[in-house]
Design an enzyme around this catalytic site. Sequence first.
Site, PDB file in Angstrom:
ATOM      1  N   LYS A 277       0.842  -1.204   0.000  1.00 26.81           N
ATOM      2  CA  LYS A 277       0.000   0.000   0.000  1.00 26.81           C
ATOM      3  C   LYS A 277       0.882   1.261   0.000  1.00 26.81           C
ATOM      4  CE  LYS A 277      -3.429  -2.849   0.069  1.00 26.81           C
ATOM      5  NZ  LYS A 277      -4.226  -3.327   1.189  1.00 26.81           N
TER       6      LYS A 277
HETATM    7  C1  LIG Z   1      -5.142  -4.428   1.675  1.00 27.05           C
HETATM    8  C2  LIG Z   1      -6.630  -4.327   1.706  1.00 27.05           C
HETATM    9  C3  LIG Z   1      -7.408  -4.660   2.827  1.00 27.05           C
HETATM   10  C4  LIG Z   1      -6.854  -5.354   4.041  1.00 27.05           C
HETATM   11  O1  LIG Z   1      -5.761  -4.774   4.584  1.00 27.05           O
HETATM   12  P1  LIG Z   1      -4.677  -5.640   5.393  1.00 27.05           P
HETATM   13  O2  LIG Z   1      -3.865  -4.567   6.038  1.00 27.05           O
HETATM   14  O3  LIG Z   1      -3.926  -6.439   4.387  1.00 27.05           O
HETATM   15  O4  LIG Z   1      -5.413  -6.471   6.363  1.00 27.05           O
HETATM   16  C5  LIG Z   1      -8.768  -4.422   2.775  1.00 27.05           C
HETATM   17  N1  LIG Z   1      -9.353  -3.913   1.697  1.00 27.05           N
HETATM   18  C6  LIG Z   1      -8.655  -3.611   0.581  1.00 27.05           C
HETATM   19  C7  LIG Z   1      -9.368  -3.033  -0.589  1.00 27.05           C
HETATM   20  C8  LIG Z   1      -7.280  -3.827   0.552  1.00 27.05           C
HETATM   21  O5  LIG Z   1      -6.591  -3.564  -0.567  1.00 27.05           O
END
Ligand SMILES: *Cc1c(COP(=O)(O)O)cnc(C)c1O
Length: 402
Positions: free
Chosen positions: A192
């Site tokens: 991210k």
């Molecule tokens: C990455 C992600 C999540 C979950 O996040 P984590 O930190 O990996 O638990 C939820 N929704 C979307 C759209 C994501 O890309």
Amino acid sequence: MTDAKPFLPYGRQWIEDDDIAAVVGVLKGDFLTSGPAVDAFETAFARHVGARHAVACSNGTTALHLTIKALGLGPGDTVIVPTVTFLATANAAVYEGVRVVFADVDPETALMTPDTLRDALARAGGAAKAILPVHLAGQPADMAGIGAVAAECGLKVIEDACHATGGSYEDGHRVGASPHGAMAVFSLHPVKTITTGEGGVITTNDDHFAERMRLLRGHGMVRDEAAFLNADLAFDGAGAGNPWYYEMAEVGFNYRITDMQCALGLTQLAKLDRFVERRAELVALYDRLLADAGLEHVRPLGRRAGCRPGWHLYVVLVDFQALGTERARVMTAMRERGVGTQVHYLPVHLQPYYRRLDPNLHLPGAWDYYRRCLSLPLFPAMSDDDVARVVDVLAGAIGGRH
Ligand SMILES: *Cc1c(COP(=O)(O)O)cnc(C)c1O
């Protein structure tokens, strides 16, 4: 042609010396968890977004779960989730016995729209309590339009902003501070925009929701004397709170984040605007080079006017059938030339767990998007030459060049 150049994954973190120093600093100090770095990170994140509160926790999935708990949803309730998203958006509701009704998406943007939302609400049959729009690829969904439907139907809006850290809506507010949303969830996973290794944040302007989520992230434990319920056990003979005493009135979780993670979050947050800016430059460069390459049956993800995305993914829509090839073949050919790609995502209603619950659900917009989507590498440490190389390799893999 052989590529001796480093492999380009579809996304990756950018860690510099100051990030490392910040984490080491915490390790040399007194608090590894529940310490001052957590408070400092929450304060800085809330300020960056322009929201009243930021609550940090162990990851984006637990953050989503905390929002479902904060709304008090449970069996008998329904939420609306766009089917093009990561699994966690839907699963967070399922953890509480909440039914998920999947909304279709616009096939060009992969975003839920007011129309696809209304269609899902009609299928939900009046049991819907909340909507979870997803700002896919970093592009904000139409919050004003979705917010208007939500207001009309008395529904809460929880934004899954895991892709959109650092972006802005068309009304100028930063993602996470929408007047149409009750809470917004961010992920700090390494792919991210900024990372703490694992980590999640919820922003909200609502004091009650923030307090509920802080409570539930720490086992539901209360140390505030004024809130104690066990009058017979909590106080000593003189009526003062017992020094060892804490209470739990409802079951919470250990969804805490550490001070090492939050120290990294602080240094990363200081770079967020730079990262978002560089991602926007790379997106503009991709757009230009793809247009110059004139590849038939390839075009970028559809864009919504007026917003300022915090781009997480660079998605191209490719008509593989018209090109006489298959996506898997293109991905393998690109990988062999050092370029990683990914598909975001198989629509969640087609995952076996959800398909079992509603085997005949057909969402044509999502299917049309899914058949064509391919995420190309996008991360701020990429060079302009890297983008040119990806476009070249894509052109070769689909038979458009070389
Ligand atoms: C990455 C992600 C999540 C979950 O996040 P984590 O930190 O990996 O638990 C939820 N929704 C979307 C759209 C994501 O890309």
